[in-house]
Design a protein around this motif. Structure first.
Motif, PDB file in Angstrom:
ATOM      1  N   LEU A 184      65.659   3.330  -2.710  1.00  0.00           N
ATOM      2  CA  LEU A 184      66.697   4.324  -2.419  1.00  0.00           C
ATOM      3  C   LEU A 184      66.138   5.504  -1.626  1.00  0.00           C
ATOM      4  O   LEU A 184      66.719   5.919  -0.610  1.00  0.00           O
ATOM      5  CB  LEU A 184      67.309   4.827  -3.728  1.00  0.00           C
TER       6      LEU A 184
ATOM      7  N   LEU B 202      66.636  11.134  -8.642  1.00  0.00           N
ATOM      8  CA  LEU B 202      66.426  11.619  -7.279  1.00  0.00           C
ATOM      9  C   LEU B 202      67.107  12.967  -7.066  1.00  0.00           C
ATOM     10  O   LEU B 202      66.538  13.879  -6.455  1.00  0.00           O
ATOM     11  CB  LEU B 202      66.942  10.594  -6.272  1.00  0.00           C
ATOM     12  N   GLY B 203      68.312  13.114  -7.591  1.00  0.00           N
ATOM     13  CA  GLY B 203      69.015  14.391  -7.472  1.00  0.00           C
ATOM     14  C   GLY B 203      68.291  15.512  -8.184  1.00  0.00           C
ATOM     15  O   GLY B 203      68.204  16.636  -7.671  1.00  0.00           O
TER      16      GLY B 203
ATOM     17  N   ASP C 262      69.875   7.668  -9.054  1.00  0.00           N
ATOM     18  CA  ASP C 262      70.503   8.805  -8.374  1.00  0.00           C
ATOM     19  C   ASP C 262      70.312  10.093  -9.171  1.00  0.00           C
ATOM     20  O   ASP C 262      70.114  11.164  -8.599  1.00  0.00           O
ATOM     21  CB  ASP C 262      71.998   8.546  -8.163  1.00  0.00           C
TER      22      ASP C 262
ATOM     23  N   ASP D  58      76.185   6.789   2.195  1.00  0.00           N
ATOM     24  CA  ASP D  58      75.706   6.196   0.936  1.00  0.00           C
ATOM     25  C   ASP D  58      76.350   6.940  -0.232  1.00  0.00           C
ATOM     26  O   ASP D  58      75.704   7.703  -0.943  1.00  0.00           O
ATOM     27  CB  ASP D  58      74.179   6.303   0.867  1.00  0.00           C
TER      28      ASP D  58
ATOM     29  N   ARG E 252      78.737   4.260  -7.295  1.00  0.00           N
ATOM     30  CA  ARG E 252      77.827   3.540  -8.204  1.00  0.00           C
ATOM     31  C   ARG E 252      77.486   4.430  -9.413  1.00  0.00           C
ATOM     32  O   ARG E 252      76.329   4.748  -9.672  1.00  0.00           O
ATOM     33  CB  ARG E 252      76.558   3.119  -7.462  1.00  0.00           C
TER      34      ARG E 252
ATOM     35  N   LEU F 217      75.842  10.172 -12.734  1.00  0.00           N
ATOM     36  CA  LEU F 217      75.141   9.418 -11.705  1.00  0.00           C
ATOM     37  C   LEU F 217      74.338   8.294 -12.350  1.00  0.00           C
ATOM     38  O   LEU F 217      73.884   8.403 -13.490  1.00  0.00           O
ATOM     39  CB  LEU F 217      74.205  10.330 -10.925  1.00  0.00           C
ATOM     40  N   CYS F 218      74.155   7.206 -11.614  1.00  0.00           N
ATOM     41  CA  CYS F 218      73.314   6.115 -12.117  1.00  0.00           C
ATOM     42  C   CYS F 218      71.879   6.625 -12.235  1.00  0.00           C
ATOM     43  O   CYS F 218      71.514   7.639 -11.622  1.00  0.00           O
ATOM     44  CB  CYS F 218      73.410   4.902 -11.203  1.00  0.00           C
TER      45      CYS F 218
ATOM     46  N   LEU G  47      77.575   8.393  -3.550  1.00  0.00           N
ATOM     47  CA  LEU G  47      77.105   8.314  -4.931  1.00  0.00           C
ATOM     48  C   LEU G  47      78.228   7.939  -5.886  1.00  0.00           C
ATOM     49  O   LEU G  47      77.991   7.313  -6.923  1.00  0.00           O
ATOM     50  CB  LEU G  47      76.493   9.653  -5.345  1.00  0.00           C
TER      51      LEU G  47
ATOM     52  N   GLU H 286      81.786  15.391  -1.808  1.00  0.00           N
ATOM     53  CA  GLU H 286      81.235  14.201  -1.141  1.00  0.00           C
ATOM     54  C   GLU H 286      82.257  13.701  -0.127  1.00  0.00           C
ATOM     55  O   GLU H 286      83.399  13.395  -0.472  1.00  0.00           O
ATOM     56  CB  GLU H 286      80.915  13.098  -2.146  1.00  0.00           C
TER      57      GLU H 286
ATOM     58  N   LYS I 279      62.578  12.217   2.024  1.00  0.00           N
ATOM     59  CA  LYS I 279      62.709  12.279   0.568  1.00  0.00           C
ATOM     60  C   LYS I 279      61.427  11.907  -0.165  1.00  0.00           C
ATOM     61  O   LYS I 279      61.066  12.578  -1.150  1.00  0.00           O
ATOM     62  CB  LYS I 279      63.886  11.411   0.109  1.00  0.00           C
TER      63      LYS I 279
END
Length: 462
Positions: free
Chosen positions: A313, A270-271, A267, A244, A249, A263-264, A246, A238, A320
């Motif tokens: 998000l 979504l990932g 995230d 943004d 957070r 990841l939260c 990751l 990253e 997305k």
């Protein structure tokens, strides 16, 4: 009834006739003449789907076992011969569904569907994979102790972090590698740590570094559930300039006395979805990933606050929501509707008509294919191109590769002459198999491309 090309409210699908295998079934391999009353009570009406080969109908029935209630296509499993079960086992292994299937049948008290040798094999695989998973978890934790001792900025991705929302128990999943998100300035130190743990850098692609263990020999499908020394680690870098980040957070989970960064929730979801979209829009889709994502969506079905956060998000990037819609519609095409309106209203409803047509036409061929897959995803790429969804590779690059395949076996410093010949022979067979794959799939793509264009033209005329 097939999912419509146009968004519409959920409907109960009509009953269809159950397709039975053609030709005689050998007397010595026929199952019981009727399914158990318990199994029959669980059956439900099913929806229409495209014409499939006998082998793919078997795979479809295995996939639909995960529906609730179970569709009538699953009656086909009672008619399988031993030979067909052997073929099905191979696909269950490569698709990652084998142990999930065992768990599902045990939950439903339907293990009687399976021949004795299949049930024994799956239980043996589960026992082996339990040992393997414990070894992987131990190494995964040790790796992160080193990362934390060195003060790295990182988070674990996919894999074990998908439990429990997507994976009921870690030992049911055939985990193939470790994935970490690492701050770019922490990557050199992460590499030194991995090299100290007997890993070596194998490849760099974009912002991903792949490491493998320096273990001699070769890995095969027979080792899928065994606790071998073969390991793969991927570091995803990253950038410090990421708009943004990751890593700013993260959540943390307690694991064997460690606080591990993950990841939260939004995230992570979504990932997972975007990773699945990458596979659907690529050559091969591991069917287990479909089950895992579907389970995750169902687990969050009534969490309206989660869907609002996810929407806020995802809509920062116009592509997305479309990718999320493609994934959701793809699974619904195979297994029926499962996602709540709070999710589908801003994802599925944005999928363009050409992509909907591709899903309706090719979802089964894509999801039920053997490895290494097909090139039908190139038609999806064309269907999404006007919407601005970028492709992983150009169609020309996908049809005509410019490089030889990667080495499937690693040379060892003490390798003998005979071992070198055998390794090179395996590599040659692999290269020839890839050449055959490209020739066959290129011809199939050219044929289906013409048919798909005609279907699009008819759709435009409506």
């Amino acid at each position: 009834m097939r999912p419509s090309l146009h968004p519409r409210p959920q409907e109960a699908p009509p009953a269809v006739r159950i397709g039975l295998p053609r030709g005689p079934v050998p007397i010595d391999s026929r199952p019981a003449s009727h399914p158990s009353p318990h199994f029959s009570r669980l059956l439900h009406i099913a929806w229409d789907r495209p014409s499939l080969s006998r082998e793919k109908k078997t795979r479809e029935a295995l996939l639909l076992i995960f529906c609730d209630p179970i569709p009538k296509e699953c009656l086909r499993l009672w008619l399988l011969t031993n030979s067909e079960w052997h073929q099905a086992l191979h696909w269950l292994d490569t698709s990652g569904l084998a142990l999930y299937l065992l768990d599902r049948l045990e939950q439903l008290d339907l293990c009687s569907i399976l021949p004795t040798f299949v049930l024994a094999r799956l239980r043996r695989n589960l026992a082996d994979n339990t040992v393997r998973t414990a070894a992987l978890m131990s190494e995964w934790a040790a790796m992160q102790r080193s990362f934390q001792s060195a003060g790295l900025s990182y988070a674990t991705l996919k894999g074990f972090s998908l439990w429990p929302d997507s994976v009921p128990r870690p030992e049911f999943r055939s985990q193939l590698d470790f994935d970490f998100l690492v701050a770019e300035n922490s990557a050199p130190q992460a590499r030194r740590i991995l090299e100290a743990l007997n890993y070596r850098l194998r490849a760099i692609g974009g912002r991903s570094w792949e490491f493998i263990t320096n273990h001699p020999g070769r890995w095969s499908l027979d080792d899928l559930y065994k606790a071998t020394q073969h390991r793969v680690v991927e570091l995803h870098l990253e950038s410090a300039a990421a708009p943004d980040p990751l890593l700013h957070r993260l959540d943390h989970r307690d694991f064997h006395g460690l606080r591990l960064p993950v990841l939260c929730p939004v995230d992570l979801f979504l990932g997972q979805a975007l990773h699945l979209y990458k596979h659907i829009s690529g050559q091969f889709t591991r069917t287990a990933h479909l089950i895992e994502f579907r389970r995750h969506v169902i687990a969050r079905s009534h969490d309206l606050a989660f869907w609002r956060q996810l929407r806020a998000l995802a809509e920062r990037n116009r592509c997305k929501p479309i990718a999320l819609g493609v994934v959701t519609l793809f699974i619904a095409r195979l297994m029926g509707d499962f996602a709540p309106p709070a999710f589908t209203s801003w994802t599925v409803d944005r999928v363009p008509l050409p992509a909907r047509l591709w899903i309706e036409t090719y979802a089964h061929d894509s999801a039920l294919a053997d490895a290494p897959g097909t090139k039908l995803h190139l038609l999806l790429q064309q269907a999404l191109d006007p919407s601005g969804v970028s492709a992983q590779r150009s169609i020309h690059q996908a049809l005509i590769p410019r490089r030889l395949p990667i080495a499937i076996a690693v040379a060892h410093p003490t390798e003998s002459f005979v071992a070198r010949i055998l390794r090179n022979a395996r590599q040659l067979r692999f290269v020839l198999s890839r050449v055959r794959f490209h020739l066959v799939e290129d011809l199939l793509y050219l044929r289906e491309s013409r048919r798909f264009r005609k279907s699009l033209a008819r759709l435009a005329e409506r």
